[in-house]
Design a protein around this motif. Structure first.
Motif, mmCIF file in Angstrom:
data_model
loop_
_atom_site.group_PDB
_atom_site.id
_atom_site.type_symbol
_atom_site.label_atom_id
_atom_site.label_comp_id
_atom_site.label_asym_id
_atom_site.label_seq_id
_atom_site.Cartn_x
_atom_site.Cartn_y
_atom_site.Cartn_z
ATOM 1 N N PHE A 110 0.845 -1.187 0.000
ATOM 2 C CA PHE A 110 0.000 0.000 0.000
ATOM 3 C C PHE A 110 0.880 1.237 0.000
ATOM 4 N N VAL A 152 2.336 4.432 1.351
ATOM 5 C CA VAL A 152 2.562 4.985 2.678
ATOM 6 C C VAL A 152 2.747 6.486 2.521
ATOM 7 N N GLU A 172 0.505 -1.738 6.781
ATOM 8 C CA GLU A 172 1.110 -1.300 5.532
ATOM 9 C C GLU A 172 2.572 -1.726 5.451
ATOM 10 N N THR A 220 6.175 -5.018 7.537
ATOM 11 C CA THR A 220 5.097 -4.080 7.855
ATOM 12 C C THR A 220 5.552 -3.062 8.886
#
Length: 316
Positions: free
Chosen positions: A20, A22, A39, A53
């Motif tokens: 994802f 950030v 994320e 993560t």
């Protein structure tokens, strides 16, 4: 939220992971990271690439939590890789500890010291402490000798050692300087064989038997003495007198089988109770508890003496 797939080089993460976006607040060449725990971020640690993560990096109160919770600025390149100027060799172990709270420590002292240095750098006290303890124990174990053989210098020392130990004991008396008689040609070789056999047995049974070397006694040149429960049980004398013409010669032999037998017998004295007498009689080569070694020359001489005695008693 837009997402895309990247190939992962961390063996603990699936080969394809969903990364994802950030939120990055760029300040010149430095970045402040903010994002949800689920994320993923890309890490370049000394040239080794990792995906993990934000939740893993901020799970414990370490420097990594400060770096990836927005409290510290981090370096990043144009491709979005977060740069950490440390060796990446043990960073996978660091990540595994952050995930699980425990890891298998390296086997060698060198790697253990390297992991300790990384744990200290990232302020991971929970990992640094077991590394430090394991390294200390390993150094103590490496410096400690495999076995210790006391070299006695007096009869009093011998009595004190044998009476104070809970183990059976084996003493090798070596007195090469006993020049009362001259050696035969093979005596020196056999003396060395006895010393080598003693060293071998001490390495094998040092945890079960107290081994002692005696180099001060003048009674024999080479003799094995076996003790159980603080008392002398048997001995194997490797020195004998050889009669050649009208001269006496000292002969040293190495009766390995006899020495092995007495060593195994002495192990029966490991327990506090005395060994079974029937078992001791079955393993003994003579009726008495004491045993010694007789050379072939002595037996031959004894046989000749008996033959002469029989002839003199029966002249007809």
């Amino acid at each position: 939220m837009q997402a895309h797939y990247l190939e992962c080089c961390d063996k603990d993460i699936p080969r394809r992971v969903r990364v994802f976006h950030v939120d990055l607040i760029v300040m010149s060449d430095k970045t402040v990271i903010k994002g949800n725990p689920s994320e993923y971020v890309k890490l370049n640690v000394g040239g080794c690439l990792y995906y993990t993560t934000i939740g893993t990096l901020t799970k414990h109160d370490t420097m990594l939590r400060a770096m990836f919770s927005g409290r510290m600025e981090v370096l990043s390149d144009s491709d979005g890789w977060i740069l950490i100027d440390r060796s990446g060799r043990h960073f996978g172990t660091i990540l595994n500890f952050l995930r699980d709270g425990t890891v298998t420590l390296p086997e060698t002292s060198k790697e253990l010291a390297e992991l300790l240095a990384e744990a200290k750098y990232y302020c991971i006290a929970e990992l640094a402490e077991p590394c430090n303890q394991a390294l200390t124990k390993r150094k103590e174990r490496e410096a400690e000798p495999i076995c210790k053989v006391p070299l006695i210098t007096s009869q009093k020392e011998e009595e004190m050692l044998i009476s104070s130990t809970t183990k059976p004991a084996i003493k090798l008396l070596i007195n090469r300087h006993n020049n009362k008689y001259s050696y035969t040609s093979t005596s020196d070789d056999n003396l060395l064989k006895n010393i080598e056999l003693f060293d071998k047995l001490s390495l094998w049974y040092s945890n079960r038997v107290l081994f002692i070397k005696d180099v001060i006694s003048t009674s024999e040149i080479c003799c094995w003495v076996f003790y159980g429960h603080g008392k002398k049980v048997s001995e194997v004398c490797c020195t004998s007198i050889v009669y050649a013409t009208d001269k006496k010669h000292t002969k040293v032999e190495c009766p390995e089988a006899r020495i092995y037998e007495e060593t195994l017998n002495i192990l029966l004295y490991e327990s506090r109770n005395a060994p079974d007498q029937e078992l001791m009689q079955a393993t003994a080569t003579r009726g008495s508890g004491m045993s010694s070694y007789t050379s072939d020359e002595e037996e031959e001489r004894s046989g000749l003496d008996r033959l002469r005695s029989n002839k003199s008693n029966n002249p007809g």
